[in-house]
Motif scaffolding. Structure first.
Motif, PDB file in Angstrom:
ATOM      1  N   UNK A  23       0.837  -1.206   0.000  1.00 20.67           N
ATOM      2  CA  UNK A  23       0.000   0.000   0.000  1.00 20.67           C
ATOM      3  C   UNK A  23       0.870   1.254   0.000  1.00 20.67           C
ATOM      4  N   UNK A  24       1.947   1.208   0.766  1.00 25.17           N
ATOM      5  CA  UNK A  24       2.885   2.337   0.822  1.00 25.17           C
ATOM      6  C   UNK A  24       3.503   2.581  -0.548  1.00 25.17           C
ATOM      7  N   UNK A  25       3.804   1.500  -1.260  1.00 26.74           N
ATOM      8  CA  UNK A  25       4.381   1.627  -2.603  1.00 26.74           C
ATOM      9  C   UNK A  25       3.420   2.359  -3.538  1.00 26.74           C
ATOM     10  N   UNK A  26       2.136   2.036  -3.452  1.00 26.69           N
ATOM     11  CA  UNK A  26       1.131   2.711  -4.282  1.00 26.69           C
ATOM     12  C   UNK A  26       1.060   4.200  -3.944  1.00 26.69           C
ATOM     13  N   UNK A  27       1.085   4.504  -2.651  1.00 26.87           N
ATOM     14  CA  UNK A  27       1.044   5.904  -2.201  1.00 26.87           C
ATOM     15  C   UNK A  27       2.236   6.690  -2.752  1.00 26.87           C
ATOM     16  N   UNK A  39       5.022  15.375   0.120  1.00 28.51           N
ATOM     17  CA  UNK A  39       4.046  14.378   0.563  1.00 28.51           C
ATOM     18  C   UNK A  39       4.705  13.010   0.716  1.00 28.51           C
ATOM     19  N   UNK A  40       5.647  12.699  -0.167  1.00 33.74           N
ATOM     20  CA  UNK A  40       6.370  11.431  -0.052  1.00 33.74           C
ATOM     21  C   UNK A  40       7.162  11.395   1.241  1.00 33.74           C
ATOM     22  N   UNK A  41       7.835  12.488   1.555  1.00 38.75           N
ATOM     23  CA  UNK A  41       8.631  12.539   2.796  1.00 38.75           C
ATOM     24  C   UNK A  41       7.741  12.376   4.025  1.00 38.75           C
ATOM     25  N   UNK A  42       6.594  13.045   4.023  1.00 38.62           N
ATOM     26  CA  UNK A  42       5.660  12.893   5.144  1.00 38.62           C
ATOM     27  C   UNK A  42       5.139  11.465   5.227  1.00 38.62           C
ATOM     28  N   UNK A  43       4.851  10.884   4.068  1.00 33.73           N
ATOM     29  CA  UNK A  43       4.377   9.502   4.039  1.00 33.73           C
ATOM     30  C   UNK A  43       5.408   8.522   4.561  1.00 33.73           C
ATOM     31  N   UNK A  44       6.669   8.780   4.243  1.00 32.89           N
ATOM     32  CA  UNK A  44       7.745   7.903   4.731  1.00 32.89           C
ATOM     33  C   UNK A  44       7.801   7.933   6.249  1.00 32.89           C
ATOM     34  N   UNK A  45       7.726   9.141   6.807  1.00 33.10           N
ATOM     35  CA  UNK A  45       7.783   9.248   8.279  1.00 33.10           C
ATOM     36  C   UNK A  45       6.587   8.549   8.925  1.00 33.10           C
ATOM     37  N   UNK A  46       5.410   8.782   8.380  1.00 29.92           N
ATOM     38  CA  UNK A  46       4.204   8.166   8.950  1.00 29.92           C
ATOM     39  C   UNK A  46       4.226   6.651   8.801  1.00 29.92           C
ATOM     40  N   UNK A  47       4.622   6.179   7.613  1.00 28.90           N
ATOM     41  CA  UNK A  47       4.644   4.738   7.363  1.00 28.90           C
ATOM     42  C   UNK A  47       5.670   4.048   8.242  1.00 28.90           C
ATOM     43  N   UNK A  48       6.841   4.660   8.388  1.00 31.29           N
ATOM     44  CA  UNK A  48       7.882   4.056   9.223  1.00 31.29           C
ATOM     45  C   UNK A  48       7.422   3.962  10.678  1.00 31.29           C
TER      46      UNK A  48
END
Length: 245
Positions: A23-27, A39-48
């Motif tokens: 799912x993270x890959x799709x995002x 947005x990718x950087x924020x997503x990385x922090x949230x996903x991690x």
């Protein structure tokens, strides 16, 4: 028998983080295509953070209930086999954070069009596991060395993937910091044609050179990128950006 039973529990335990990585890959892919790096950087922090919390919780549960979980697949009277399975889960189960991060790295590199890096991480993880299992099994660690080889492989792949990410991030920032500034008044030629001015052409060619795109700009007919007089993007512009950037 103990290994077969423990691996089933292992796979079931980290299956959610594997799906979360997909799912993270799709995002990331969607935002990468939309040119939304923040947005990718924020997503990385949230996903991690999410993956880490989940993996820690699962690790605690698997380690606490290792024996009952093994006994789902094994006869409790086979104490030796149950003990071996519990030993495996205590080692692997304590390290689910490593595989959780690795699934995120797999997803990230697939999304940003670097599938080769995912292959490298897979080789690092599995290759280390096989080599260490062979080497450590011959030491006093015995079978424990074989179990330890798996999380060590995860950790090595994580270190490679994270290190490569930060190296690329630092390199990109250095390139951005050294790009020249072009005043907007010089961006287009003053003849009403909507064509780029020489300063912009030089800027983009310099930027592409620093970003290792090479000579992608050389065959481009610049006057076709903007509509005459209005300076509005043409279809050719988007085709060019899709092809080269």
């Amino acid at each position: 028998a103990a290994f077969a039973a423990a691996v089933k529990i292992d796979s079931f335990a980290y299956m959610p983080v594997q799906d979360f990585g997909n799912a993270f890959s799709t995002y990331v892919a969607q935002n990468y295509g939309a040119n939304q790096p923040e947005r990718i950087r924020k997503g990385i922090r949230s996903a991690a953070a999410t993956s880490a919390v989940f993996c820690i919780c699962i690790s605690v549960l698997v380690c606490l209930f290792a024996a009952p979980l093994i006994q789902i697949f094994m006869d409790p009277s086979q104490t030796g086999i149950v003990a071996a399975g519990v030993h495996y889960l205590h080692i692997e189960g304590a390290c689910y954070l490593g595989i959780g991060m690795l699934f995120l790295l797999y997803g990230y590199y697939r999304a940003v069009n670097q599938p080769g890096m995912s292959v490298i991480l897979t080789i690092a993880s599995l290759g280390t596991r096989v080599a260490l299992a062979y080497l450590l099994s011959a030491t006093p660690l015995g079978v424990t060395g074989i179990w330890l080889s798996v999380p060590i492989g995860w950790a090595l792949a994580d270190a490679i993937g994270i290190g490569y990410y930060f190296k690329n991030k630092k390199t990109k920032q250095q390139h951005e910091n050294h790009l020249p500034y072009v005043p907007w008044r010089d961006a287009f030629q003053g003849d009403g044609s909507g064509r780029f001015g020489a300063g912009v052409v030089d800027l983009i060619e310099d930027a592409c050179g620093k970003l290792r795109i090479g000579k992608a700009l050389s065959p481009v007919a610049w006057e076709g990128l903007f509509a005459p007089k209005t300076g509005i993007y043409t279809t050719k512009t988007f085709v060019w950006f899709d092809k080269y950037l």
